[in-house]
Enzyme design. Sequence first.
Site, PDB file in Angstrom:
ATOM      1  N   LYS A 143       0.761 -16.113  12.042  1.00 50.29           N
ATOM      2  CA  LYS A 143      -0.623 -16.386  11.428  1.00 50.29           C
ATOM      3  C   LYS A 143      -0.177 -16.701   9.638  1.00 50.29           C
ATOM      4  O   LYS A 143       1.107 -16.537   9.276  1.00 50.29           O
ATOM      5  CB  LYS A 143      -1.407 -15.298  11.338  1.00 50.29           C
ATOM      6  N   ARG A 201     -11.863  -2.491  12.067  1.00 50.71           N
ATOM      7  CA  ARG A 201     -11.749  -3.619  11.622  1.00 50.71           C
ATOM      8  C   ARG A 201     -12.180  -4.511  12.845  1.00 50.71           C
ATOM      9  O   ARG A 201     -13.416  -4.294  13.440  1.00 50.71           O
ATOM     10  CB  ARG A 201     -10.312  -4.092  11.212  1.00 50.71           C
ATOM     11  N   HIS A 244      -4.984  -2.260  17.081  1.00 55.06           N
ATOM     12  CA  HIS A 244      -3.946  -2.240  15.904  1.00 55.06           C
ATOM     13  C   HIS A 244      -4.026  -1.079  15.182  1.00 55.06           C
ATOM     14  O   HIS A 244      -5.055  -0.168  15.015  1.00 55.06           O
ATOM     15  CB  HIS A 244      -4.628  -3.471  15.031  1.00 55.06           C
ATOM     16  N   ARG A 247       3.596  -6.628  19.126  1.00 53.79           N
ATOM     17  CA  ARG A 247       3.493  -7.930  18.252  1.00 53.79           C
ATOM     18  C   ARG A 247       3.968  -7.542  16.830  1.00 53.79           C
ATOM     19  O   ARG A 247       4.042  -6.668  16.191  1.00 53.79           O
ATOM     20  CB  ARG A 247       1.966  -7.588  18.027  1.00 53.79           C
ATOM     21  N   TYR A 306       2.767 -18.851 -23.915  1.00 55.29           N
ATOM     22  CA  TYR A 306       1.531 -18.397 -24.279  1.00 55.29           C
ATOM     23  C   TYR A 306       1.359 -16.915 -25.038  1.00 55.29           C
ATOM     24  O   TYR A 306       1.906 -16.262 -24.755  1.00 55.29           O
ATOM     25  CB  TYR A 306       0.440 -18.671 -23.358  1.00 55.29           C
ATOM     26  N   CYS A 360       3.536 -19.702 -16.569  1.00 56.80           N
ATOM     27  CA  CYS A 360       2.395 -20.801 -16.896  1.00 56.80           C
ATOM     28  C   CYS A 360       1.985 -21.148 -15.617  1.00 56.80           C
ATOM     29  O   CYS A 360       2.708 -20.806 -14.549  1.00 56.80           O
ATOM     30  CB  CYS A 360       2.780 -21.725 -17.951  1.00 56.80           C
ATOM     31  N   ASP A 412       2.628 -24.050 -14.458  1.00 54.95           N
ATOM     32  CA  ASP A 412       3.611 -24.915 -13.829  1.00 54.95           C
ATOM     33  C   ASP A 412       5.081 -24.658 -14.278  1.00 54.95           C
ATOM     34  O   ASP A 412       6.002 -25.348 -13.877  1.00 54.95           O
ATOM     35  CB  ASP A 412       3.517 -26.406 -14.522  1.00 54.95           C
TER      36      ASP A 412
END
Length: 409
Positions: free
Chosen positions: A72, A170, A202, A258, A301, A348, A350
């Site tokens: 997943k 859940r 679970h 699992r 920054y 930052c 990027d």
Amino acid sequence: MGHRARPGHRQAAGPADDDRCRGPADRPLQPAAMSGAAEPAVVATIDLAAIRHNVALLRQRAGGAAVMVVVKADGYGHGAAECARAALQAGAREVGVATIDEALALRRAGIRAPILAWLHASDAQFRAALEADIALGVSSLAQARAVRAIAATLGRPVRVDLKLDTGLARNGAQAEQWAPIMRELAAAEREGGLRVHGLFSHLARADEPLHPLIDEQAARFRQGVALARRLGLAPTANHLANSAAALTRPDLAFDLVRAGIASYGLSPIPQLGDLGLRPALSLGARIALTKRIGAGDGVSYGHAWTAERAGTVALVPMGYADGLPRALSGRFSVRIGGRRYPAVGRICMDQFLVDLGDNPDGIQAGETATLLGPSALDGTLQGWADELGTISYELATLLRGRTARAYAG
């Protein structure tokens, strides 16, 4: 290195050894250098040999139980189809996902092995899933009735797994719903429209192997299995153990385990170490430029870091838009060549900066800064998680944006 995939695209692994995982996606993409495209600046390399090693280890720990590998969230950020193929090659019997869309994407990628999807919105496309031979996890009477109605029109039995809530509160049916749902599914079995392959649940505290709640949940699960058999069902693939339980509680293997995070080499119980697992993910970025700065110069920054003396910094074109958490600012380091260097200043959107000091090795633009990797000098996702007070699962799934994937092994 294996082939590189462009950002936002997944690339197939080599041809599979098992017909269950062959498909059109097995045709590898051309490397960027051959296709004329620019080399990606940031590359997450996934070692498929490590995936196979981890699955083999899980099979060994599971004893006689089969292994389902959970892919997943795009294989926990590692690439769902590619990791599913590697897992199946290593002997996993099934593949698990959360949503039907994830399951359908695996079918389109040529994965033919059994796939189970278990988390459904109110408008989930059950028919599309069943027509694609995807098994559905059922968690309510309404879902059981919907699947029964569709199955009656398909002309062949479909598979469902009934999910029981044994204490996580859940997804999963609560105890008072078990009998009504089981009667509905038993009636559908008699009609020939579906087969209940297994019951599953679970664990809430599997990362604490001695916690009493684990045994309480296991006892409730056994009660659910016994009830199902009294009501006419005969599930043969019951599964409770997740990665943590698969590695530490062999008594809870039942028919199937699992395995999610452990398949990717990340320990579900960090306090116990790596448990023999091999991390599959490495992360590197090519330096965009280097520049000299003077004593007292601030960088990035807010000038959160100021150079104590003159030196050189390297600019690395990766930021929080690519999956590098901003909260790691000033709290991690990278390997360039054979040395580690601290990242400085704020991360930052990027880019981030690395302090090269006097730059004794003459590091230049184009060289690779390794953020995560297999070397003892490299960082680890678990190390980042410890620094940030989170879990490795979260950080593995963050990689995105301009971060390309490559596959090796």
